[in-house]
Design an enzyme around this catalytic site. Sequence first.
Site, PDB file in Angstrom:
ATOM      1  N   ILE A  14       0.824  -1.209   0.000  1.00  0.00           N
ATOM      2  CA  ILE A  14       0.000   0.000   0.000  1.00  0.00           C
ATOM      3  C   ILE A  14       0.859   1.260   0.000  1.00  0.00           C
ATOM      4  O   ILE A  14       0.542   2.253  -0.669  1.00  0.00           O
ATOM      5  CB  ILE A  14      -0.948  -0.049   1.230  1.00  0.00           C
ATOM      6  N   ALA A  88       3.729   2.311   7.488  1.00  0.00           N
ATOM      7  CA  ALA A  88       4.516   1.138   7.892  1.00  0.00           C
ATOM      8  C   ALA A  88       3.750   0.341   8.940  1.00  0.00           C
ATOM      9  O   ALA A  88       3.202   0.910   9.885  1.00  0.00           O
ATOM     10  CB  ALA A  88       5.865   1.577   8.464  1.00  0.00           C
ATOM     11  N   GLY A  89       3.717  -0.967   8.759  1.00  0.00           N
ATOM     12  CA  GLY A  89       2.987  -1.765   9.728  1.00  0.00           C
ATOM     13  C   GLY A  89       3.400  -3.215   9.709  1.00  0.00           C
ATOM     14  O   GLY A  89       3.920  -3.728   8.711  1.00  0.00           O
ATOM     15  N   GLY A 151      -9.460  -9.955  14.670  1.00  0.00           N
ATOM     16  CA  GLY A 151      -8.059 -10.014  14.240  1.00  0.00           C
ATOM     17  C   GLY A 151      -7.125 -10.291  15.386  1.00  0.00           C
ATOM     18  O   GLY A 151      -7.524 -10.335  16.557  1.00  0.00           O
ATOM     19  N   TYR A 155      -2.116  -6.783  17.068  1.00  0.00           N
ATOM     20  CA  TYR A 155      -2.404  -5.911  15.923  1.00  0.00           C
ATOM     21  C   TYR A 155      -3.608  -5.012  16.248  1.00  0.00           C
ATOM     22  O   TYR A 155      -3.563  -3.798  16.026  1.00  0.00           O
ATOM     23  CB  TYR A 155      -2.690  -6.772  14.693  1.00  0.00           C
ATOM     24  N   PRO A 184      -7.794   0.730   4.799  1.00  0.00           N
ATOM     25  CA  PRO A 184      -7.742   0.581   3.341  1.00  0.00           C
ATOM     26  C   PRO A 184      -8.614  -0.554   2.804  1.00  0.00           C
ATOM     27  O   PRO A 184      -8.759  -0.687   1.594  1.00  0.00           O
ATOM     28  CB  PRO A 184      -6.254   0.279   3.082  1.00  0.00           C
ATOM     29  N   GLY A 185      -9.214  -1.347   3.687  1.00  0.00           N
ATOM     30  CA  GLY A 185      -9.919  -2.557   3.252  1.00  0.00           C
ATOM     31  C   GLY A 185      -8.963  -3.737   3.304  1.00  0.00           C
ATOM     32  O   GLY A 185      -7.855  -3.629   3.843  1.00  0.00           O
TER      33      GLY A 185
HETATM   34  N1  LIG Z   1      -3.243  -5.485   3.531  1.00  0.00           N
HETATM   35  C1  LIG Z   1      -4.357  -5.332   4.217  1.00  0.00           C
HETATM   36  O1  LIG Z   1      -5.354  -6.041   4.007  1.00  0.00           O
HETATM   37  C2  LIG Z   1      -4.449  -4.232   5.251  1.00  0.00           C
HETATM   38  C3  LIG Z   1      -5.673  -4.040   5.883  1.00  0.00           C
HETATM   39  C4  LIG Z   1      -5.792  -3.025   6.828  1.00  0.00           C
HETATM   40  C5  LIG Z   1      -4.703  -2.240   7.123  1.00  0.00           C
HETATM   41  N2  LIG Z   1      -3.503  -2.440   6.504  1.00  0.00           N
HETATM   42  C6  LIG Z   1      -2.375  -1.583   6.863  1.00  0.00           C
HETATM   43  O2  LIG Z   1      -1.786  -1.034   5.707  1.00  0.00           O
HETATM   44  C7  LIG Z   1      -0.409  -0.734   5.967  1.00  0.00           C
HETATM   45  C8  LIG Z   1       0.446  -1.267   4.836  1.00  0.00           C
HETATM   46  O3  LIG Z   1       0.329  -2.673   4.812  1.00  0.00           O
HETATM   47  P1  LIG Z   1       0.482  -3.568   3.499  1.00  0.00           P
HETATM   48  O4  LIG Z   1      -0.768  -4.314   3.351  1.00  0.00           O
HETATM   49  O5  LIG Z   1       0.996  -2.754   2.382  1.00  0.00           O
HETATM   50  O6  LIG Z   1       1.566  -4.612   4.045  1.00  0.00           O
HETATM   51  P2  LIG Z   1       3.000  -5.079   3.535  1.00  0.00           P
HETATM   52  O7  LIG Z   1       3.017  -5.362   2.084  1.00  0.00           O
HETATM   53  O8  LIG Z   1       3.372  -6.147   4.499  1.00  0.00           O
HETATM   54  O9  LIG Z   1       3.893  -3.780   3.740  1.00  0.00           O
HETATM   55  C9  LIG Z   1       4.241  -3.330   5.011  1.00  0.00           C
HETATM   56  C10 LIG Z   1       5.320  -2.313   4.844  1.00  0.00           C
HETATM   57  O10 LIG Z   1       5.662  -1.791   6.132  1.00  0.00           O
HETATM   58  C11 LIG Z   1       7.063  -1.865   6.237  1.00  0.00           C
HETATM   59  N3  LIG Z   1       7.499  -1.896   7.630  1.00  0.00           N
HETATM   60  C12 LIG Z   1       7.199  -2.788   8.594  1.00  0.00           C
HETATM   61  N4  LIG Z   1       7.820  -2.443   9.743  1.00  0.00           N
HETATM   62  C13 LIG Z   1       8.523  -1.324   9.485  1.00  0.00           C
HETATM   63  C14 LIG Z   1       9.354  -0.493  10.246  1.00  0.00           C
HETATM   64  N5  LIG Z   1       9.634  -0.759  11.528  1.00  0.00           N
HETATM   65  N6  LIG Z   1       9.899   0.610   9.668  1.00  0.00           N
HETATM   66  C15 LIG Z   1       9.647   0.892   8.375  1.00  0.00           C
HETATM   67  N7  LIG Z   1       8.880   0.128   7.582  1.00  0.00           N
HETATM   68  C16 LIG Z   1       8.326  -0.963   8.144  1.00  0.00           C
HETATM   69  C17 LIG Z   1       7.482  -3.087   5.444  1.00  0.00           C
HETATM   70  O11 LIG Z   1       8.862  -3.054   5.174  1.00  0.00           O
HETATM   71  P3  LIG Z   1       9.728  -4.411   4.915  1.00  0.00           P
HETATM   72  O12 LIG Z   1       9.566  -4.738   3.463  1.00  0.00           O
HETATM   73  O13 LIG Z   1      11.130  -3.975   5.268  1.00  0.00           O
HETATM   74  O14 LIG Z   1       9.193  -5.465   5.813  1.00  0.00           O
HETATM   75  C18 LIG Z   1       6.609  -2.887   4.229  1.00  0.00           C
HETATM   76  O15 LIG Z   1       7.170  -1.934   3.364  1.00  0.00           O
HETATM   77  C19 LIG Z   1      -0.095  -1.352   7.333  1.00  0.00           C
HETATM   78  O16 LIG Z   1      -0.090  -0.348   8.325  1.00  0.00           O
HETATM   79  C20 LIG Z   1      -1.250  -2.317   7.552  1.00  0.00           C
HETATM   80  O17 LIG Z   1      -1.499  -2.536   8.927  1.00  0.00           O
HETATM   81  C21 LIG Z   1      -3.347  -3.416   5.574  1.00  0.00           C
END
Ligand SMILES: NC(=O)c1ccc[n+]([C@@H]2O[C@H](COP(=O)([O-])OP(=O)(O)OC[C@H]3O[C@@H](n4cnc5c(N)ncnc54)[C@H](OP(=O)(O)O)[C@@H]3O)[C@@H](O)[C@H]2O)c1
Length: 231
Positions: A14, A88-89, A151, A155, A184-185
């Site tokens: 994202i 970041a998450g 969930g 988290y 974001p869904g």
């Molecule tokens: N995917 C979903 O369905 C969903 C739903 C609700 C909310 N979200 C939220 O959306 C956000 C983005 O998630 P995503 O789905 O894109 O997940 P993702 O593909 O797992 O990406 C997570 C990103 O966060 C980075 N990250 C984790 N810990 C970090 C740190 N300490 N410092 C800097 N970067 C860090 C990761 O870096 P690395 O590559 O180095 O690990 C990666 O770039 C998160 O906050 C997540 O909770 C996602």
Amino acid sequence: MMRTALVTGANRGIGLETCRALAKQGISVVLTARDRRLGEQAVAELAIEEPAVVRFELLDVSDEASVLDCAHRLEDAGIEIDVLVNNAGVYPEGKLLEPEGAVAMEDALLANFWGAFRCCQEFVPGMVERGYGRVVNVSSGYGSFGEGLEGPAAYCVSKAALNALTVKLAREVKGDVKVNSVCPGWVRTRMGGPGADLAPEDAIDTIVWLATLQHDGPNGGFFRDRQPVPW
Ligand SMILES: NC(=O)c1ccc[n+]([C@@H]2O[C@H](COP(=O)([O-])OP(=O)(O)OC[C@H]3O[C@@H](n4cnc5c(N)ncnc54)[C@H](OP(=O)(O)O)[C@@H]3O)[C@@H](O)[C@H]2O)c1
């Protein structure tokens, strides 16, 4: 006037799509990641054409020194952040009363809550001083009491805390500075998995909307598909 946005955790998923969309809107983007190689690769892959600018900065939001260093480097380079996307998450699983529960809680709070909070501390005072700013906290429906805190426990707790930060910071800022949370869904990223509903490019509309809100836009809200989500 060209605004500058900083996106955390932007080497994939994202965060990366958010950078692409903001740059396409003519916003200058600081794409940050905790791994230099992955971050620089992401900037190269975006291949954004001028006049939009995407630059990489190293930023591990779970590491206090890394947050400070990043802020200092940007200050030295004369770059002022107008838009902060706390994306970041991590998604650690494990039951609260099992041994790994404490590790999960620490990891989740450090990245999902504390990291966002520290980035706010570094970048929001400048926004208030300049009278303009947009903070987007990428949260989750899993952080919503109204949606049952479904969930993994750590988290949920971390995203509920992030939502509380949104509410409290929105009340503290002054001028045209807005702080909002977004769900974001369910998104097809490494976190969301291949079976999720949305492609990352279809999941960023509300993030980009909140990042570019007009003066009369909301402050202190929680949104999905541009509609309020219950806290
Ligand atoms: N995917 C979903 O369905 C969903 C739903 C609700 C909310 N979200 C939220 O959306 C956000 C983005 O998630 P995503 O789905 O894109 O997940 P993702 O593909 O797992 O990406 C997570 C990103 O966060 C980075 N990250 C984790 N810990 C970090 C740190 N300490 N410092 C800097 N970067 C860090 C990761 O870096 P690395 O590559 O180095 O690990 C990666 O770039 C998160 O906050 C997540 O909770 C996602």
